[in-house]
Design an enzyme around this catalytic site. Sequence first.
Site, PDB file in Angstrom:
ATOM      1  N   LYS A 140       6.985   0.509  -2.882  1.00 35.47           N
ATOM      2  CA  LYS A 140       6.958   0.673  -1.428  1.00 35.47           C
ATOM      3  C   LYS A 140       8.261   1.293  -0.932  1.00 35.47           C
ATOM      4  O   LYS A 140       8.249   2.262  -0.158  1.00 35.47           O
ATOM      5  CB  LYS A 140       6.731  -0.672  -0.740  1.00 35.47           C
ATOM      6  CG  LYS A 140       6.645  -0.561   0.777  1.00 35.47           C
ATOM      7  CD  LYS A 140       6.453  -1.912   1.436  1.00 35.47           C
ATOM      8  CE  LYS A 140       7.750  -2.684   1.519  1.00 35.47           C
ATOM      9  NZ  LYS A 140       7.636  -3.919   2.328  1.00 35.47           N
ATOM     10  N   ASP A 158       2.863  -1.591   3.533  1.00 37.69           N
ATOM     11  CA  ASP A 158       3.479  -2.855   3.938  1.00 37.69           C
ATOM     12  C   ASP A 158       2.370  -3.786   4.427  1.00 37.69           C
ATOM     13  O   ASP A 158       1.180  -3.494   4.267  1.00 37.69           O
ATOM     14  CB  ASP A 158       4.560  -2.621   4.998  1.00 37.69           C
ATOM     15  CG  ASP A 158       3.979  -2.311   6.368  1.00 37.69           C
ATOM     16  OD1 ASP A 158       2.789  -1.929   6.460  1.00 37.69           O
ATOM     17  OD2 ASP A 158       4.710  -2.460   7.368  1.00 37.69           O
TER      18      ASP A 158
END
Length: 270
Positions: A140, A158
């Site tokens: 991420k 997220d």
Amino acid sequence: MVGRSALEKSARRFAGETPIGRKRRARKMARILTDTHPDAHCELDFTTPLELAVATVLSAQTTDVRVNQVTPTLFKLYPTAADYAAADRTALEELLRPTGFFRAKTDSVMKLGQALVEKYDGVLPDRLDRLVELPGIGRKTANVILGNAFGVPGITVDTHFRRLTNRFGWVHEEDPVKIEFQVADLIEKRDWTMLSHRVIFHGRRVCHARKPACGACTLAALCPSYGTGPTEAAAAAKLLKGPRARELAVAAGVDPELVPTAAVLAPEAP
């Protein structure tokens, strides 16, 4: 006989959707999000790839606002990877204390600096496979860095992105990597980075975790989860959050006067 709820009706409407139909719908929703959130952007302040990498590491379990309060001093005192590598741990911990979990974060940024000095002459690499091997940087974080510091399209999964892409019916998956690849198949690569920001903004402002503002959402007609939150305009408008709450109401065809002042002034969810 009691009629089906809005959520049941919406879910039934998209139940037989084909893969090509889902792709077309996803791309139309992405275009609407572009119009809905023209101000979407990376909310971490940075001027270099290294600064963004450090800021992203610090953003875990805290808000971007809090990180941005700390980083001006941090970046001034530690402008290079070598500075982090040679940092005094006690001094750095004290500086990072406001971000929470400051001991672990201090450890991460010091190790990140050391790895960059040892492997890349202090320069942050611009490849996903190399970034994810660095201390404190997962997939991420790597996609945030690639998309916003290097201009390499990346999808940032997220909690908002995971929740919304499932609600949108784009995916039926909880694993972040699988979500990333499945959404990548739906949306054109050039749009990946900005799509991530727009979905996150939508999650903070409109499609909240507990009670989404379904009746004041620009995606209502295309969302199989329509009806998860209130569909009445007055109730939904009160759930909009952030400085553009009234503009969001207008975009959804809702009277902006239904949005209370407190909603406009309220901080958006992290």
